[in-house]
Design a protein around this motif. Structure first.
Motif, PDB file in Angstrom:
ATOM      1  N   GLU A  48      41.989  37.332  44.743  1.00  0.00           N
ATOM      2  CA  GLU A  48      40.764  37.989  44.544  1.00  0.00           C
ATOM      3  C   GLU A  48      39.782  37.165  43.637  1.00  0.00           C
ATOM      4  O   GLU A  48      38.796  36.933  43.644  1.00  0.00           O
ATOM      5  CB  GLU A  48      40.718  39.437  43.836  1.00  0.00           C
ATOM      6  N   ARG A  49      40.591  36.519  42.475  1.00  0.00           N
ATOM      7  CA  ARG A  49      40.058  35.679  41.708  1.00  0.00           C
ATOM      8  C   ARG A  49      39.628  34.621  42.178  1.00  0.00           C
ATOM      9  O   ARG A  49      38.232  33.993  42.336  1.00  0.00           O
ATOM     10  CB  ARG A  49      40.728  35.466  40.345  1.00  0.00           C
ATOM     11  N   ARG A  53      51.403  42.042  43.320  1.00  0.00           N
ATOM     12  CA  ARG A  53      50.206  42.362  42.557  1.00  0.00           C
ATOM     13  C   ARG A  53      49.606  41.188  42.100  1.00  0.00           C
ATOM     14  O   ARG A  53      48.479  40.974  42.164  1.00  0.00           O
ATOM     15  CB  ARG A  53      50.704  43.379  41.475  1.00  0.00           C
ATOM     16  N   MET A  54      50.525  40.128  41.740  1.00  0.00           N
ATOM     17  CA  MET A  54      49.887  38.846  40.943  1.00  0.00           C
ATOM     18  C   MET A  54      49.297  38.161  42.016  1.00  0.00           C
ATOM     19  O   MET A  54      48.261  37.504  41.833  1.00  0.00           O
ATOM     20  CB  MET A  54      51.001  38.267  40.353  1.00  0.00           C
ATOM     21  N   ARG A  55      49.958  38.058  43.117  1.00  0.00           N
ATOM     22  CA  ARG A  55      49.272  37.309  44.226  1.00  0.00           C
ATOM     23  C   ARG A  55      48.180  37.954  44.704  1.00  0.00           C
ATOM     24  O   ARG A  55      47.139  36.907  44.805  1.00  0.00           O
ATOM     25  CB  ARG A  55      50.255  37.408  45.309  1.00  0.00           C
ATOM     26  N   ASN A  56      47.917  39.086  44.735  1.00  0.00           N
ATOM     27  CA  ASN A  56      46.660  39.800  45.259  1.00  0.00           C
ATOM     28  C   ASN A  56      45.471  39.587  44.163  1.00  0.00           C
ATOM     29  O   ASN A  56      44.395  39.277  44.541  1.00  0.00           O
ATOM     30  CB  ASN A  56      46.830  41.254  45.306  1.00  0.00           C
ATOM     31  N   LYS A  57      45.841  39.637  42.779  1.00  0.00           N
ATOM     32  CA  LYS A  57      45.079  39.559  41.792  1.00  0.00           C
ATOM     33  C   LYS A  57      44.450  38.045  41.878  1.00  0.00           C
ATOM     34  O   LYS A  57      43.178  37.813  41.678  1.00  0.00           O
ATOM     35  CB  LYS A  57      45.647  39.617  40.549  1.00  0.00           C
ATOM     36  N   MET A  58      45.370  37.070  42.169  1.00  0.00           N
ATOM     37  CA  MET A  58      44.942  35.576  42.187  1.00  0.00           C
ATOM     38  C   MET A  58      44.168  35.319  43.366  1.00  0.00           C
ATOM     39  O   MET A  58      43.253  34.427  43.236  1.00  0.00           O
ATOM     40  CB  MET A  58      46.004  34.708  42.078  1.00  0.00           C
ATOM     41  N   TRP A 111      54.170  32.655  42.699  1.00  0.00           N
ATOM     42  CA  TRP A 111      54.155  33.562  41.687  1.00  0.00           C
ATOM     43  C   TRP A 111      55.459  34.431  41.729  1.00  0.00           C
ATOM     44  O   TRP A 111      55.416  35.552  40.873  1.00  0.00           O
ATOM     45  CB  TRP A 111      53.031  34.602  41.854  1.00  0.00           C
TER      46      TRP A 111
END
Length: 143
Positions: free
Chosen positions: A90-91, A83-88, A78
């Motif tokens: 969690e999803r 932040r994008m990595r953590n968001k992905m 990413w």
């Protein structure tokens, strides 16, 4: 004392930029004149021509914005955005196994855009997503 440095920067910064540009231009001129006439049989250049070549290269090839997230085949897929990595992550943790497999297949289909695209996408997905599953399993066992 602080006021002196504040006013002095308007003099120091342009002088430092000119000195740096001069040093780089001199290096370009020396390298060109020492290497290229013997290798490619081109003419020697002057200091000002070297400065022009350097500036032209900077305009054409960029001014260098650092190396973070620029390698599309290694590291974080990413682009280095935590932040994008953590968001992905969690999803992906909240998905069922069927949803995970469907998501992986969609990513494989989207990444298959070149001769190495499918292989690289598979490597990245397997390495990244399987690690998330193992981590979440360990966390569930610990809780």
């Amino acid at each position: 004392m602080k006021q002196f440095f504040y006013k002095g920067r308007f003099i120091f910064i342009p002088i430092a930029v000119a000195a740096f540009l001069s040093l780089i231009s001199f290096a370009v001129m020396q390298l060109w004149n020492d290497l290229l006439p013997d290798i490619l049989h081109v003419a020697t250049i002057t200091f000002w021509q070297a400065m022009g070549i350097f500036i032209l290269c900077k305009i054409l090839f960029g001014f260098g914005k650092g190396g973070r997230g620029r390698n599309p085949w290694g590291g974080n897929p990413w682009g280095g955005n935590p932040r994008m990595r953590n968001k992905m992550q969690e999803r992906f943790k909240s998905m069922t196994p069927e949803e995970k497999e469907k998501f992986k297949q969609k990513m494989r289909d989207r990444a298959n855009c070149g001769p190495r695209g499918a292989d690289m996408a598979m490597m990245l997905l397997t390495r990244e997503w399987d690690g998330f599953e193992a981590e979440s399993a360990k966390q569930n066992m610990n809780n």
